[in-house]
Design an enzyme around this catalytic site. Structure first.
Site, short mmCIF file in Angstrom:
data_model
loop_
_atom_site.label_atom_id
_atom_site.label_comp_id
_atom_site.label_asym_id
_atom_site.label_seq_id
_atom_site.Cartn_x
_atom_site.Cartn_y
_atom_site.Cartn_z
N HIS A 65 52.60 24.02 -0.97
CA HIS A 65 51.14 24.14 -1.07
C HIS A 65 50.57 23.75 0.29
O HIS A 65 50.56 22.58 0.64
CB HIS A 65 50.62 23.22 -2.18
N ASP B 20 53.90 30.67 -2.51
CA ASP B 20 53.06 30.41 -1.33
C ASP B 20 53.95 30.30 -0.10
O ASP B 20 54.72 29.34 0.00
CB ASP B 20 52.33 29.06 -1.49
N GLU C 93 54.17 32.56 -8.80
CA GLU C 93 53.46 32.53 -7.53
C GLU C 93 54.35 31.92 -6.45
O GLU C 93 55.03 30.92 -6.69
CB GLU C 93 52.17 31.71 -7.66
N HIS D 241 50.80 29.54 -12.14
CA HIS D 241 50.06 29.26 -10.91
C HIS D 241 50.81 28.15 -10.17
O HIS D 241 51.33 27.23 -10.79
CB HIS D 241 48.65 28.78 -11.29
N ASN D 242 50.87 28.25 -8.82
CA ASN D 242 51.61 27.23 -8.04
C ASN D 242 52.97 26.95 -8.69
O ASN D 242 53.35 25.80 -8.91
CB ASN D 242 50.83 25.90 -7.98
N GLU E 277 51.53 34.70 -1.93
CA GLU E 277 50.40 34.13 -1.17
C GLU E 277 50.94 33.98 0.26
O GLU E 277 51.66 33.04 0.55
CB GLU E 277 50.07 32.77 -1.81
#
Length: 754
Positions: free
Chosen positions: A349, A336, A334, A304-305, A383
């Site tokens: 983020h 983003d 992931e 995650h992240n 994302e």
């Protein structure tokens, strides 16, 4: 093993390193300072200090290093590429979460000597056997403690050294052993004599007692005696006679004993401390599961992240974070994405102070590192916050940088009835994102009508609370680029409208993301239905947006209902990452673990809340005798204090299996504590259980300090007398720290008591 550079005796590269070099240590574009580096005489310690007299120096061991990267292979060195050409630059990569060391040499020849020399020394350190490793560990301590570097130590210095090594012992006993080891009667021990002193100090009564139980003459184990030990204690059954012969050949140091097909106490101890004597079944460490089932039938190691090295409010975004996750076997990363100011999409983020990195650099890093530790597929969880233009830029980068690695069409051109297998997707990178229409047809509409605000939040990671998107963002994002959409094949992100809707309408290539609170709610309300859904569809779970410190949830709750892509913050050490490492340590650390049969069955009745209703339900009793500990690490090297260790065994699994038991603590002995205490557990769903051994330094006034841990699946446990080789908070080995245990697993009769 001989001290000194004799580990790679006349190697010119190693010789140059021992002579020393001036290298630039680079931390950023503006921080580049010259340091003197050299390899010490032990052939394993690298020492460096600033060029100014009087400043302190630093050292690290070659055993702390994982690899050497040549040229501009780090963000820092890339940033100064114009100033220093690639042939002068190299990066030392450390195990675990310790930051890299970026260095620039004064000439290409010198850079090459350091690159080759360090690589040879890393290889040498990795191929040492248990005995050499232990010898080396003892030598390292000797070097550290020999302040005046005269290669000798008197009794007072030895006492101080023992305290540093976590040994608190009776002075009279220590002096007696010291005198025995001081063959030259000089009142000092040289390094060889200290190694001998250390060996007599660490003779282990508890291993000797087990040896005595099976040895007829108390001196040797004959082949038959060793066989009966393997059959009766280690539960090896049929294969024990062939295995006994192999063990003698592999671990017996005495040639005479080998010729007689016998094993001495030394050989017996070396076997028990080896990989074969460890708690983890060696065959389960290999790739040994069926890899030809649909993707939905596997747990998949997921991050995650992934771009963050620290917390998600102001941490640093970094390509290094992707490299570290992939090196740990992660198979779902992931990304983003946000519109960049110069037409190049950036990764960070959103709406926080985390730094930005370029999307194309992330994809290049994936190309270079995706298949280094495993060739099974990597899923890129996108994302996407970009407008159509930069989405098209992203699509072009994906195609150009990844080339054939990127899966862009269904295998064999067919619309799938079930997901393909990890085996069929070897070496492929899959994109998980929103898609216009399905694989069946190519619709012309954009996603405008399909994606509501509620869907956006439900499908991706919810943003950090109380931070509003700028109003223009939503309209801009509502459209999807056809080019990007076409790259989504088996991982189309869709909003979840309930199990019934999914059963009648969803295609096997459609998948949803769930927040940790959603998973808990569905597990409670419809556990068996969630299990059946996950037998056919992939599900991704992610931590709550409230976890601004990048803490993790317990992944076990998600695995219990068969969720495959359980995303964790790999950058955050602790219990949750220990469980993830523990689950994925099996099956060749390939990042895929086949789910138990009852989680793969489309008609499964399994509900983790009530495992007893499962057909073929049978509970097992796990009994662990915690015998002793060996050379436990110190919490704080500078403190004079010695650990008061205790061992806690924790079970994670279905709710009914969650349990903890601990031994009492031993005062002032982190060196060779003996507990001899038995901890008992009943396990209802062994196929899902993980067992974690934790060693702590007891403190009555405050929280106990963590010393080491090891986590493994219940199904990978070897019974009998076993060693557990402890790992640090970062999940890296801390040899020679271990626990010695005796484990038995038996059927537990169901009765009113449980």
């Amino acid at each position: 093993m001989d001290p000194g550079g004799s580990c790679v005796p006349d190697d010119p590269d190693v010789k140059l390193m021992m002579g020393g070099s001036t290298l630039r240590k680079v931390k950023s574009r503006s921080w580049k300072k010259q340091r003197n580096f050299r390899l010490l005489e032990d052939g394993l310690t690298i020492w460096y200090k600033s060029r100014w007299a009087g400043k302190g120096h630093s050292t690290f061991s070659v055993t702390d290093l994982e690899a050497v990267r040549e040229g501009h292979q780090s963000e820092v060195l890339l940033s100064i590429a114009e100033e220093f050409p690639a042939e002068l630059c190299f990066t030392l990569v450390f195990h675990g979460r310790q930051g890299n060391l970026d260095l620039v040499a004064e000439s290409p020849k010198e850079a090459q000597a350091w690159i080759n020399g360090v690589r040879k020394l890393i290889h040498k350190a990795q191929t040492m056997d248990e005995q050499e490793r232990l010898d080396q560990w003892v030598r390292d301590w000797f070097q550290k403690a020999d302040k005046n570097k005269d290669g000798k130590m008197n009794f007072k210095e030895v006492k101080t050294l023992l305290k540093m090594m976590n040994v608190d012992m009776n002075e009279e006993h220590a002096l007696k052993l010291f005198t025995t080891a001081d063959k030259s009667e000089s009142g000092t021990l040289e390094i060889e004599q200290f190694v001998h002193f250390y060996k007599i100090l660490t003779q282990r009564d508890e291993v000797w007692k087990v040896f005595q139980d099976y040895s007829g003459d108390g001196e040797m184990l004959t082949l038959e005696e060793l066989e009966s030990f393997l059959t009766l204690e280690q539960q090896e059954g049929e294969q024990s006679s062939h295995h006994a012969q192999e063990l003698i050949q592999r671990y017996e140091p005495s040639e005479t004993a080998k010729k007689q097909s016998a094993m001495s106490l030394d050989g017996f101890q070396m076997y028990l401390c080896s990989q074969e004597g460890s708690i983890f079944k060696p065959e389960h460490l290999e790739l040994q599961q069926d890899m030809s089932q649909p993707l939905s039938h596997y747990f998949i190691s997921s991050s995650h992240n992934t771009y963050l090295l620290e917390d998600q409010l102001r941490g640093q975004s970094s390509l290094e974070a992707y490299i570290q996750a992939l090196k740990r076997g992660c198979r779902c990363v992931e990304v983003d994405c946000w519109d960049g100011s110069d037409g190049e999409p950036v990764v960070y983020h959103g709406h926080t102070f985390t730094s930005k990195i370029l999307f194309k650099d992330v994809i290049s890093t994936l190309r270079d590192y995706a298949f280094k530790v495993s060739d099974f597929p990597v899923i890129v969880s996108l994302e996407n916050h970009c407008g159509v233009e930069q989405q098209t830029v992203m699509a072009n980068h994906l195609k150009q940088i990844l080339g054939d690695m990127l899966l862009t069409a269904p295998l064999n051109g067919q619309v799938p009835q079930q997901l393909p297998s990890p085996q069929e997707l070897r070496g492929k990178i899959l994109l998980k994102a929103k898609k216009i229409g399905g694989l069946e047809e190519r619709l012309n509409e954009t996603l405008t009508d399909e994606v509501s605000d509620e869907d956006e939040a439900a499908d991706g990671d919810a943003d950090i609370p109380n931070i509003e998107d700028p109003p223009t963002e939503k309209n801009k994002n509502a459209e999807a680029s056809r080019e990007l959409s076409d790259l989504v094949v088996y991982c189309k992100s869709v909003h979840f409208h309930g199990f019934e809707h999914a059963r009648s309408n969803s295609k096997c290539y459609e998948m949803s993301s769930f927040s940790e609170s959603k998973v808990k709610k569905f597990t409670k309300d419809a556990g068996a239905e969630f299990v059946r859904h996950n037998s056919r569809h992939l599900s991704r779970t992610y931590p709550s947006g409230l976890r601004t410190d990048s803490s993790n949830y317990n992944p076990q709750d998600m695995w219990n209902v068969g969720c495959q892509i359980v995303a964790l913050n790999f950058q955050t050490a602790g219990l949750e990452m220990d469980l993830n490492d523990g689950l994925f340590r099996q099956n060749g650390c390939c990042g895929y673990v086949l789910k138990p049969g009852f989680l793969r069955d489309a008609n499964s009745q399994f509900n983790p809340e009530n495992p007893k209703e499962q057909p073929g339900y049978k509970q097992l009793r796990l009994s662990i005798q915690v015998i002793s500990g060996q050379q436990l690490p110190k919490v704080n090297q500078k403190e004079r204090s010695i650990a008061d260790p205790l061992v806690r065994v924790e079970i994670y699994g279905v709710p009914q299996d969650q349990a903890k038991e601990e031994t009492s603590y031993i005062t002032n002995n982190g060196f060779n504590p003996v507990w001899n205490e038995t901890l008992n557990f009943v396990v209802h769903t062994p196929e899902l259980a993980l067992v974690r051994f934790v060693v702590e330094d007891y403190d009555k006034a405050s929280r106990n300090d963590f010393l080491g841990q090891f986590t493994l699946p219940f199904t990978c446990i070897q019974t009998g007398y076993r060693h557990i080789h402890l790992l640090s908070k970062d999940g890296t080995p801390i040899p020679p720290s271990s626990l010695f245990v005796n484990i038995s697993i038996s059927s537990a009769e169901t009765g009113p008591s449980d």
